[in-house]
Design a protein around this motif. Structure first.
Motif, mmCIF file in Angstrom:
data_model
loop_
_atom_site.group_PDB
_atom_site.id
_atom_site.type_symbol
_atom_site.label_atom_id
_atom_site.label_comp_id
_atom_site.label_asym_id
_atom_site.label_seq_id
_atom_site.Cartn_x
_atom_site.Cartn_y
_atom_site.Cartn_z
ATOM 1 N N ILE A 174 32.741 69.725 35.390
ATOM 2 C CA ILE A 174 34.088 70.069 35.882
ATOM 3 C C ILE A 174 34.813 70.941 34.859
ATOM 4 C CG2 ILE A 174 34.396 67.967 37.249
ATOM 5 C CD1 ILE A 174 36.158 66.936 34.853
ATOM 6 N N GLY A 175 34.092 71.370 33.837
ATOM 7 C CA GLY A 175 34.745 72.046 32.721
ATOM 8 C C GLY A 175 34.850 73.549 32.891
ATOM 9 N N CYS A 176 34.846 74.202 31.749
ATOM 10 C CA CYS A 176 35.109 75.633 31.664
ATOM 11 C C CYS A 176 34.384 76.519 32.679
ATOM 12 C CB CYS A 176 34.791 76.070 30.235
ATOM 13 S SG CYS A 176 35.672 77.498 29.731
ATOM 14 N N ILE A 179 35.656 75.801 36.262
ATOM 15 C CA ILE A 179 37.039 76.253 36.472
ATOM 16 C C ILE A 179 37.059 77.768 36.643
ATOM 17 C CG2 ILE A 179 39.310 76.431 35.381
ATOM 18 C CD1 ILE A 179 38.769 73.710 34.070
ATOM 19 N N HIS B 117 42.174 79.825 33.172
ATOM 20 C CA HIS B 117 41.722 80.175 31.840
ATOM 21 C C HIS B 117 40.396 80.913 31.710
ATOM 22 C CE1 HIS B 117 41.504 75.496 31.178
ATOM 23 N NE2 HIS B 117 41.721 75.744 32.425
ATOM 24 N N ILE C 138 40.697 65.850 33.875
ATOM 25 C CA ILE C 138 40.429 66.960 34.790
ATOM 26 C C ILE C 138 41.319 68.139 34.419
ATOM 27 C CG2 ILE C 138 40.704 67.675 37.204
ATOM 28 C CD1 ILE C 138 39.593 64.962 37.945
ATOM 29 N N GLY C 139 40.745 69.328 34.363
ATOM 30 C CA GLY C 139 41.511 70.523 34.017
ATOM 31 C C GLY C 139 41.378 70.913 32.552
ATOM 32 N N GLU C 140 40.903 69.977 31.709
ATOM 33 C CA GLU C 140 40.689 70.308 30.294
ATOM 34 C C GLU C 140 39.394 71.095 30.183
ATOM 35 O OE1 GLU C 140 43.741 69.514 28.037
ATOM 36 O OE2 GLU C 140 41.861 69.981 27.026
ATOM 37 N N ALA C 141 39.448 72.207 29.451
ATOM 38 C CA ALA C 141 38.256 73.051 29.385
ATOM 39 C C ALA C 141 37.242 72.593 28.349
ATOM 40 C CB ALA C 141 38.668 74.489 29.096
#
Lengths: 286, 120, 277
Positions: A174-176, A179, B117, C138-141
């Protein structure tokens, strides 16, 4: 051009296998592999000729001039990313894999020993004939996955002509990189499996996708491995208003086909028949 | 007042860029003297926070209105904080967009997408 | 001894192998470093006495009274985490990499650092295994701060369940490993991704061996052929079985219910111990 992204949360649920089958069944000729950490799509959608390859630069990283370094260790104390290594002779050196590119070391160095250098962290590849296939490989240890995913998508969009539909094989987690892959997507297809791990990870990836306002849909792969959990997943999908595209049974023929670099679309077995029905449901949503 | 647009080329006949943070050029039009200025977007190849950097460029230039197709929420935060009004672009040249803006024919840009990002 | 379990490709059985390995080792510690999608806790599901702790990273906090508007912080930030608006910098928390540079460069001390929650670490006990799970918000890269916190709980013989792939989060997870178990499956996908993590463990100079999971067809020697080329062994081969898959799907520790599996994992442990000598 409409864009579909295939995600899963949990790894190994069948994203790449299903993406390849959809590409062939729907004759999609614009696709990308955004699982840049472990890309596999090219093993089934085997390109016929060579790609246009480009080195991919991540953020600049720091480098310490050993002639200027006096071993004071201020950089070592200031670095938040464990990227400064103290050598045997007392001087400091930057660990290229760990360097985050913040340049705090440069800020604190009293000897001006720190400069910036180019950092190639991967390679992008674009195959273009009647189809456009954009992929990339991230060199190991790198932390620039988000930026590379964006580059892969950009390469796809810049090379398409008038294709109406593109499909992207996403990465687990669910990371970088996930996203980054979600931006501009019209439909996310979540591939899950009937295990507690699969369901737990599905919840998190659905939350992630929805936080970016991406519409989601669901496929349960290897669905007959555990009927009780498969039903729990279906219940969860109903509660969360997630359209179910279909279930694919566990099928030995799948790995046999994959190992021969053959897409499911080209064989007849329970799994391929299930995907045949799924593709229509998916197209209705889009 | 200064009006900004994200463009693909350095001419008034150019189409506008579909993105903001990684736009190729920015156009600044000064309504006081009718001057048009193009600059290369310094944030184009930023690895992250491109929307923020691009918005900062506009704020530093003293822009009061921006004509654009879409904006991420990070860029919006910067622009709103500096009172820059955002308007929805039309799929025409920069000159046409400018004329429509001055005639009051462009709609306000209301929906923004969350920051991505390392992407926009 | 710290044993890291990794795979390259997702879904080959890292968690299956690491949870069962930790289960058969006396007084072991199981550490789940796949903090984006942690699953070990599903198998070690005893929540009695569970401890949860928040994990933080540092974010800058700006005192507008002290700010003189010099913009040194905005100009220094390589990540565009700060923008300058009106008379003070504005922070973008999700962009900030917590490097501490702005705090250092500010000439008036207007920037201090405050804690920002990025996830949690939870610790529970399952029989004699200490179970440590990291969970990223959730949302943390970046997983790194949570992974680092998880690894602080290394104790006795530790089994580290790593994230898939070979990127920065995997690298962080194997930093303290004495031995790496590379789990793969007999598919072209498995093989392709396996080669990448072999490169990784060789770079780190950590001794390693292979576990081949989901074996169905004895004529398929994809992995066996590759393994010969790197002069290593397949430590154990785990056959695919729908019955076992069904049990594992519902969170069963197979070494608790199946004697053959228990023996297989005991063999794995012995071979790992030999590999460390």
């Amino acid at each position: 051009m409409k864009k579909i992204l295939v995600l899963s949360g949990k790894g190994g649920t069948g994203k790449t296998t299903i993406t390849a089958a959809l590409i062939d069944l729907l004759h999609i000729d614009a696709f990308a592999d955004c699982d840049i950490d472990a890309p596999n799509l090219h093993l089934i959608e085997v390109p016929k000729h060579t790609a246009k390859k480009m080195p991919f630069r991540g953020m600049d990283i720091a480098v310490i001039d050993p002639d200027k370094c006096d071993g004071c260790g201020k950089c070592y104390d200031a670095c938040r990313f464990d990227s400064i290594i103290k050598e045997a002779d007392g001087k400091c050196r930057v660990d290229e894999f760990a360097c985050e590119g913040c340049f705090v070391c440069q800020l604190v160095c009293p000897q001006n020993a720190v400069t910036a250098k180019d950092n190639v962290v991967g390679t992008t590849q674009v195959f273009k004939d009647e189809k456009v296939f954009s992929t990339a490989i991230l060199h190991m240890g790198s932390g620039n996955s988000g930026k590379l995913v964006s580059e892969v998508k950009k390469n796809l969009y810049e090379n398409v002509d008038d294709q109406e539909l593109a499909i992207i094989d996403g990465s687990p987690g669910i990371g970088c990189p996930v996203i980054a892959s979600l931006s501009g997507i019209d439909l996310a297809v979540m591939v899950t499996e009937p295990t507690l791990s699969g369901l737990s990870d599905l919840r998190r990836i659905v939350k992630t996708a929805r936080s970016f306002k991406t519409p989601v849909s669901l496929i349960i792969n290897k669905s007959d491995l555990n009927d009780s959990i498969a039903n729990d997943i279906i219940k969860y999908a109903k509660e969360e208003d997630i359209p179910c595209l279909g279930n694919i049974p566990y099928d030995k023929e799948v790995s046999k086909a994959i190992n021969k670099n053959v897409s499911l679309a080209n064989i007849d077995c329970p799994a391929s028949r299930a995907i045949f029905v799924i593709k229509d449901k998916m197209m209705k949503l889009i | 007042m200064k009006i900004a647009m994200a463009t693909l080329e350095e001419s008034m006949g150019t189409k506008l860029d579909q993105t903001f943070g990684r736009a190729v050029y920015f156009l600044f039009h000064d309504t006081e003297n009718g001057e048009n200025k193009f600059i290369e977007n310094p944030a184009r190849n930023a690895s992250g926070g491109a929307g923020i950097k691009s918005a900062q460029t506009l704020v530093d230039e003293g822009v009061e209105a921006l004509i654009v197709f879409r904006l991420g929420s990070n860029a919006v935060q910067v622009l709103e904080g500096a009172n820059v009004k955002c308007f929805r672009a039309v799929d025409e040249s920069a000159q046409v967009n400018l004329d429509k803006f001055i005639a009051g024919e462009l709609a306000k840009l209301e929906d923004f997408h969350p920051g991505y990002h390392h992407t926009k | 001894m710290n044993i890291a379990v990794l795979s390259g490709k997702g879904g080959t059985g890292k968690t299956f192998v690491s949870t069962n390995l930790a289960n058969i080792i006396e007084s072991s510690t199981y550490l789940d470093c796949d903090v984006e999608e942690p699953n070990g806790r599903i198998f070690f599901n005893n929540t009695d006495g569970i401890k949860k702790e928040e994990v933080f990273r540092l974010l800058p906090s700006i005192d507008k009274e002290k700010c003189i508007g010099c913009r040194a912080c905005v100009d220094f930030c390589r990540f565009s985490g700060l923008a300058f608006l009106g008379n003070a910098p504005m922070l973008f928390p999700e962009i900030c990499h917590s490097c501490g540079g702005c705090e250092k460069i500010c000439p008036t001390g207007a920037i201090t650092e405050v804690d920002f929650n990025v996830g949690i670490v939870q610790i529970n006990k399952y029989k004699d295994t200490k179970v440590v799970s990291g969970l990223l918000n959730i949302g943390e890269a970046s997983s790194i701060p949570v992974i680092s916190r998880v690894l602080e709980e290394i104790e006795n013989t530790s089994v580290i369940d790593c994230p898939p792939g070979s990127a920065c989060s995997t690298m962080e997870s194997i930093k303290r490993a004495d031995y790496c178990v590379l789990v793969t499956e007999p598919t072209v996908f498995g093989l392709h991704n396996l080669k990448m993590i072999v490169e990784l463990v060789q770079l780190f100079k950590i001794p390693f061996g292979f576990v081949l999971n989901k074996v169905e067809d004895p004529k398929n020697t994809l992995i066996e052929d590759y393994v010969k080329t790197v002069n290593k062994d397949i430590l154990i081969k785990i056959p695919f079985s729908k019955e076992i898959a069904n049990k594992v799907a519902s969170g069963t520790l197979i070494t608790d219910t199946n004697k053959d599996m228990k023996d297989l994992f005991e063999t794995l442990l012995v071979k790992i111990q030999k590999g460390c000598e």
